[in-house]
Write a protein that holds these residues in place. Structure first.
Motif, mmCIF file in Angstrom:
data_model
loop_
_atom_site.group_PDB
_atom_site.id
_atom_site.type_symbol
_atom_site.label_atom_id
_atom_site.label_comp_id
_atom_site.label_asym_id
_atom_site.label_seq_id
_atom_site.Cartn_x
_atom_site.Cartn_y
_atom_site.Cartn_z
ATOM 1 N N ALA A 263 2.657 -5.594 -3.045
ATOM 2 C CA ALA A 263 3.021 -5.740 -1.956
ATOM 3 C C ALA A 263 1.373 -6.298 -1.583
ATOM 4 O O ALA A 263 1.323 -6.404 -0.278
ATOM 5 C CB ALA A 263 3.255 -5.135 -1.796
ATOM 6 N N GLY A 264 0.261 -6.123 -2.054
ATOM 7 C CA GLY A 264 -0.896 -6.821 -1.426
ATOM 8 C C GLY A 264 -1.191 -4.748 -0.989
ATOM 9 O O GLY A 264 -2.665 -4.501 0.007
ATOM 10 N N ARG A 265 -1.312 -3.552 -1.269
ATOM 11 C CA ARG A 265 -1.134 -2.564 0.016
ATOM 12 C C ARG A 265 -1.952 -1.933 -1.032
ATOM 13 O O ARG A 265 -0.993 -1.466 -2.338
ATOM 14 C CB ARG A 265 -0.128 -2.292 0.414
ATOM 15 N N GLY A 266 -2.824 -0.506 -1.374
ATOM 16 C CA GLY A 266 -3.109 0.362 -2.130
ATOM 17 C C GLY A 266 -2.764 1.552 -1.214
ATOM 18 O O GLY A 266 -3.441 2.734 -1.561
ATOM 19 N N THR A 267 -1.310 1.715 -1.523
ATOM 20 C CA THR A 267 -0.877 3.032 -1.733
ATOM 21 C C THR A 267 -1.002 4.223 -2.007
ATOM 22 O O THR A 267 -0.547 3.523 -4.195
ATOM 23 C CB THR A 267 1.310 2.575 -1.040
ATOM 24 N N GLU A 268 -1.137 5.253 -2.202
ATOM 25 C CA GLU A 268 -1.069 5.563 -3.049
ATOM 26 C C GLU A 268 0.221 7.050 -3.780
ATOM 27 O O GLU A 268 0.835 6.321 -2.848
ATOM 28 C CB GLU A 268 -2.087 7.243 -2.885
ATOM 29 N N ILE A 269 0.473 6.929 -5.040
ATOM 30 C CA ILE A 269 2.019 7.376 -5.406
ATOM 31 C C ILE A 269 1.026 9.038 -5.926
ATOM 32 O O ILE A 269 0.512 8.903 -7.015
ATOM 33 C CB ILE A 269 2.155 6.317 -6.591
#
Length: 339
Positions: A263-269
């Protein structure tokens, strides 16, 4: 006369072979209808409601959970069904009673309906890896004892056994495909991968909280499942269980991480156990798919990366359309497997 003979006769006579897909508006059902139509079959899709956009094949609105066997028999006879595929059922957001109705009672009625036809069609029942319960690390074969640990797994097993018992008794020509976890475009947003994809394609996603991602699971692309069903429609095997999966155990945490990378997004999991929550149903899950190669000539062709990319692409499209749908319609959506 076998389903292969009937199909060949239909083609020689100029008429396309006929398939009826139950649960045609669900995630798997939509892909099944598209695959059969692309292969030149005359498709009738059956579901509780009709699609918002009319597909290029016949659709019939019927509440299968409450339909009597006689009503289903009439429908199959009217369609001249040579193959019936049951992709209907319930998995997300319903209680045990509804699962039992959709995954067990419906199948028993379907078996009775098919058995009442003079020229019995091939019946392909879509089962689930969750019918086995926790699997051995050496891999789940068709001989692995079925010991489901969830209401969903138990209800699917009971439905599958209804098909197998009838087939082995000579009342129907049927088999059960036990399918692993399904990915790909259109994955239900209530599922783990669907939820992650929906989050990653939102306008401003924050941190995503998930239960601990400890499991290793087998995944297969929905279009590979459709290919397997097409192969099963023409197979002479009856009264058999056949595993359909990716053939490897994938760490779920790695899969979620890969989705975020694609997705190219640095989302925090954030992984956090729910208060009083249960551990994953199957910590280790790998389907042995050797029998599918032998009986059906089938193997998965799509890579997991391709499956995840296409899942994200469709999720982006859905994200762009979501505000329009909400403004234009006041009807609540339905996200059940059978549409």
């Amino acid at each position: 006369m076998s389903v292969i003979d009937r199909t060949a006769d239909g083609e020689r006579g100029g008429a396309a072979p006929s398939v009826v897909v139950l649960g045609a508006t669900g995630f798997v059902g939509r892909h099944l209808c598209a695959a059969f139509a692309a292969a030149g079959w005359a498709v009738t899709g059956v579901a509780r409601g009709t699609p918002a956009v009319p597909p290029p094949y016949r659709t019939v609105a019927l509440d299968l959970v409450r339909a009597a066997p006689e009503r289903i028999t009439r429908l199959l006879a009217e369609c001249g069904a040579q193959v019936v595929v049951n992709a209907a059922g319930a998995v997300w957001g319903v209680g045990e009673d509804e699962m039992a109705l959709a995954n067990t009672v419906l199948v028993r009625r379907l078996v009775a309906a098919v058995a009442a036809l003079p020229d019995r069609p091939r019946l392909v029942q879509l089962g689930s890896v969750h019918e086995y319960g926790p699997g051995p690390r050496r891999g789940i074969t068709e001989d692995t004892p079925a010991r489901p640990v969830t209401p969903y797994g138990r209800s699917k097993l009971a439905g599958g056994l209804a098909v197998l018992e009838a087939a082995r008794a000579g009342r129907v020509d049927g088999l059960v495909l036990r399918v692993s976890n399904v990915s790909g475009p259109g994955t239900d947003p209530v599922s783990l991968l669907g939820r992650v994809a929906r989050h990653l394609t939102a306008a401003s996603p924050g941190a995503l909280r998930l239960a601990p991602l400890l499991a290793h699971r087998d995944f297969v692309d929905v279009r590979d499942v459709a290919d397997a069903v097409l192969a099963a429609a023409g197979s002479p095997a009856t009264g058999r269980v056949v595993n359909i999966g990716g053939g490897r155990a994938v760490p779920v945490r790695d899969l979620v991480t890969r989705l975020t990378e694609l997705a190219g997004r640095g989302t925090e999991i954030v992984e956090a156990p729910a208060p009083g929550g249960r551990p994953p149903e199957a910590e280790w899950q790998r389907m042995d798919i050797g029998l599918a190669r032998t009986l059906l000539g089938w193997r998965p062709r799509r890579s997991l990366d391709d499956s995840l990319r296409d899942l994200l692409a469709e999720a982006r499209t859905a994200a762009r359309l979501r505000p329009v749908v909400q403004c234009r319609s006041s009807r609540p959506g339905h996200h059940g497997r059978d549409g």
